[in-house]
Design a protein around this motif. Structure first.
Motif, PDB file in Angstrom:
ATOM      1  N   SER A 294     -10.473   7.374  10.501  1.00  0.00           N
ATOM      2  CA  SER A 294      -9.171   6.869  10.957  1.00  0.00           C
ATOM      3  C   SER A 294      -8.318   6.651   9.724  1.00  0.00           C
ATOM      4  N   ILE A 295      -7.096   7.128   9.765  1.00  0.00           N
ATOM      5  CA  ILE A 295      -6.164   6.930   8.654  1.00  0.00           C
ATOM      6  C   ILE A 295      -4.903   6.268   9.193  1.00  0.00           C
ATOM      7  N   LEU A 296      -4.659   5.058   8.730  1.00  0.00           N
ATOM      8  CA  LEU A 296      -3.466   4.323   9.146  1.00  0.00           C
ATOM      9  C   LEU A 296      -2.520   4.248   7.955  1.00  0.00           C
ATOM     10  N   ASN A 297      -1.257   4.500   8.214  1.00  0.00           N
ATOM     11  CA  ASN A 297      -0.281   4.608   7.141  1.00  0.00           C
ATOM     12  C   ASN A 297       0.750   3.487   7.165  1.00  0.00           C
ATOM     13  N   CYS A 298       1.284   3.230   5.992  1.00  0.00           N
ATOM     14  CA  CYS A 298       2.268   2.155   5.835  1.00  0.00           C
ATOM     15  C   CYS A 298       3.209   2.532   4.696  1.00  0.00           C
ATOM     16  N   ASP A 299       4.499   2.345   4.894  1.00  0.00           N
ATOM     17  CA  ASP A 299       5.498   2.592   3.853  1.00  0.00           C
ATOM     18  C   ASP A 299       6.268   1.313   3.580  1.00  0.00           C
ATOM     19  N   TYR A 300       6.703   1.146   2.346  1.00  0.00           N
ATOM     20  CA  TYR A 300       7.483  -0.033   1.997  1.00  0.00           C
ATOM     21  C   TYR A 300       8.669   0.379   1.148  1.00  0.00           C
ATOM     22  N   THR A 301       9.647  -0.504   1.089  1.00  0.00           N
ATOM     23  CA  THR A 301      10.878  -0.155   0.360  1.00  0.00           C
ATOM     24  C   THR A 301      11.097  -0.997  -0.892  1.00  0.00           C
ATOM     25  N   ASN A 302      10.459  -2.156  -0.960  1.00  0.00           N
ATOM     26  CA  ASN A 302      10.732  -3.086  -2.055  1.00  0.00           C
ATOM     27  C   ASN A 302       9.751  -2.866  -3.218  1.00  0.00           C
ATOM     28  N   SER A 303      10.249  -2.414  -4.343  1.00  0.00           N
ATOM     29  CA  SER A 303       9.379  -2.121  -5.483  1.00  0.00           C
ATOM     30  C   SER A 303       8.850  -3.391  -6.149  1.00  0.00           C
ATOM     31  N   MET A 304       9.345  -4.568  -5.737  1.00  0.00           N
ATOM     32  CA  MET A 304       8.864  -5.833  -6.299  1.00  0.00           C
ATOM     33  C   MET A 304       7.586  -6.327  -5.630  1.00  0.00           C
ATOM     34  N   PHE A 305       7.194  -5.710  -4.552  1.00  0.00           N
ATOM     35  CA  PHE A 305       5.932  -6.114  -3.924  1.00  0.00           C
ATOM     36  C   PHE A 305       4.790  -5.882  -4.903  1.00  0.00           C
ATOM     37  N   ASP A 306       3.893  -6.859  -5.014  1.00  0.00           N
ATOM     38  CA  ASP A 306       2.793  -6.677  -5.960  1.00  0.00           C
ATOM     39  C   ASP A 306       1.420  -6.843  -5.330  1.00  0.00           C
ATOM     40  N   TYR A 307       1.393  -7.044  -4.029  1.00  0.00           N
ATOM     41  CA  TYR A 307       0.102  -7.254  -3.363  1.00  0.00           C
ATOM     42  C   TYR A 307       0.239  -6.768  -1.935  1.00  0.00           C
TER      43      TYR A 307
ATOM     44  N   VAL B 149      -8.565   1.162   1.029  1.00  0.00           N
ATOM     45  CA  VAL B 149      -7.096   1.177   1.002  1.00  0.00           C
ATOM     46  C   VAL B 149      -6.655   1.946  -0.234  1.00  0.00           C
ATOM     47  N   PHE B 150      -5.697   2.826  -0.051  1.00  0.00           N
ATOM     48  CA  PHE B 150      -5.114   3.620  -1.124  1.00  0.00           C
ATOM     49  C   PHE B 150      -3.661   3.219  -1.290  1.00  0.00           C
ATOM     50  N   LEU B 151      -3.240   3.102  -2.550  1.00  0.00           N
ATOM     51  CA  LEU B 151      -1.854   2.750  -2.830  1.00  0.00           C
ATOM     52  C   LEU B 151      -1.218   3.822  -3.709  1.00  0.00           C
ATOM     53  N   ASN B 152      -0.100   4.340  -3.271  1.00  0.00           N
ATOM     54  CA  ASN B 152       0.687   5.302  -4.049  1.00  0.00           C
ATOM     55  C   ASN B 152       2.035   4.647  -4.339  1.00  0.00           C
ATOM     56  N   LYS B 153       2.139   4.040  -5.527  1.00  0.00           N
ATOM     57  CA  LYS B 153       3.336   3.267  -5.844  1.00  0.00           C
ATOM     58  C   LYS B 153       4.572   4.139  -5.978  1.00  0.00           C
ATOM     59  N   SER B 154       4.404   5.325  -6.505  1.00  0.00           N
ATOM     60  CA  SER B 154       5.580   6.187  -6.688  1.00  0.00           C
ATOM     61  C   SER B 154       6.172   6.576  -5.338  1.00  0.00           C
ATOM     62  N   ALA B 155       5.317   6.723  -4.343  1.00  0.00           N
ATOM     63  CA  ALA B 155       5.797   7.073  -3.001  1.00  0.00           C
ATOM     64  C   ALA B 155       6.045   5.846  -2.148  1.00  0.00           C
ATOM     65  N   LYS B 156       5.710   4.668  -2.669  1.00  0.00           N
ATOM     66  CA  LYS B 156       5.802   3.406  -1.919  1.00  0.00           C
ATOM     67  C   LYS B 156       5.078   3.555  -0.576  1.00  0.00           C
ATOM     68  N   HIS B 157       3.837   3.953  -0.693  1.00  0.00           N
ATOM     69  CA  HIS B 157       3.044   4.262   0.487  1.00  0.00           C
ATOM     70  C   HIS B 157       1.623   3.745   0.305  1.00  0.00           C
ATOM     71  N   LEU B 158       1.084   3.161   1.364  1.00  0.00           N
ATOM     72  CA  LEU B 158      -0.336   2.838   1.331  1.00  0.00           C
ATOM     73  C   LEU B 158      -0.988   3.268   2.642  1.00  0.00           C
ATOM     74  N   SER B 159      -2.282   3.454   2.547  1.00  0.00           N
ATOM     75  CA  SER B 159      -3.012   3.885   3.731  1.00  0.00           C
ATOM     76  C   SER B 159      -4.359   3.181   3.800  1.00  0.00           C
ATOM     77  N   LEU B 160      -4.834   3.030   5.004  1.00  0.00           N
ATOM     78  CA  LEU B 160      -6.144   2.437   5.256  1.00  0.00           C
ATOM     79  C   LEU B 160      -7.014   3.513   5.888  1.00  0.00           C
ATOM     80  N   HIS B 161      -8.167   3.758   5.253  1.00  0.00           N
ATOM     81  CA  HIS B 161      -9.117   4.732   5.777  1.00  0.00           C
ATOM     82  C   HIS B 161     -10.332   3.987   6.315  1.00  0.00           C
ATOM     83  N   ILE B 162     -10.741   4.359   7.508  1.00  0.00           N
ATOM     84  CA  ILE B 162     -11.937   3.767   8.107  1.00  0.00           C
ATOM     85  C   ILE B 162     -12.912   4.913   8.370  1.00  0.00           C
TER      86      ILE B 162
END
Lengths: 114, 113
Positions: A19-32, A64-77
């Motif tokens: 299972s791959i769940l995706n998430c995108d964010y817009t704020n580059s100040m997020f740190d966690y 969990v994978f984080l791609n900061k340049s794309a502001k994208h993270l994903s959860l793999h189960i």
């Protein structure tokens, strides 16, 4: 202005598959970043997190994978199990005095079929 | 032994009434929160208290007033309830200010009729 977005409201997978769940964010100040799992009529429960200085964090079947340049993270189960069927929320927090505040996505409902 | 408990679990009330939702945590956490999950399923922060001190107060109508008598309790009082207040309200707590990993209560489903 929704700073954390989960664009897939639902996902269905077969038991044993990934299972791959995706998430995108817009704020580059997020740190966690965090993932929560929620069953009906219950509160969300913490699943796994990742700091912005890392690009991967693994805990058993969950990664969990984080791609900061794309502001994208994903959860793999892997492998997915029927008990994983729930709503999954992605959340993010910022540095400084906003650190206590979690901003959530709208959730993705995962259904794992036997 | 429930870590974060909210009461009541369900609340149905008429417009214009005043109601309270109670929250208690037995985890020894310093910080407590109220979140609202609206009809679009977004979880949005309303308030945060750290050691009984109000830290976060989002753009919430002043009909909503949190009260923290001690660091184990954070209650939410709502005056003059409106139809738009219908939602699920979640209380949460965390160990450290600035850290993730909230523990949530099971939620209070408020229905205003």
């Amino acid at each position: 202005d929704q700073q954390v977005k989960q664009n897939s409201p639902s996902l269905s997978v077969q038991e044993g598959r990934i299972s791959i769940l995706n998430c995108d964010y817009t704020n580059s100040m997020f740190d966690y970043f965090l993932w929560y799992k929620k069953y009906p009529a219950e509160g969300p429960t913490f699943l796994i997190s990742i700091s912005s200085i890392k690009d991967k964090n693994e805990d058993g079947r969950f990664t969990v994978f984080l791609n900061k340049s794309a502001k994208h993270l994903s959860l793999h189960i892997v492998p997915s199990q029927p008990g994983d069927s729930a709503v999954y929320f992605c959340a993010a927090s910022g540095a400084g005095n906003q650190g206590g505040k979690l901003i959530f996505g709208q959730g993705t409902e995962l259904s794992v079929k036997p | 032994d429930t870590a974060v408990s909210q009461t009541p679990k369900y609340l149905v009330t008429q417009m214009g009434n005043d109601k309270s939702i109670k929250c208690e945590q037995n985890l020894g956490h310093d910080t407590m929160y109220w979140y609202k999950q609206d009809s679009k399923k977004f979880l949005k922060i309303m308030f945060s208290y750290n050691n009984k001190e109000l830290i976060i107060n989002e753009t919430v109508p002043n009909r909503f007033s949190p009260k923290s008598p001690d660091k184990a309790h954070l209650n939410l009082h709502i005056n003059s309830l409106e139809l738009g207040d219908s939602a699920v309200y979640f209380c949460a707590s965390s160990q450290l200010w600035g850290a993730g990993g909230y523990t949530f209560g099971s939620g209070t489903r408020l229905t205003v009729v």
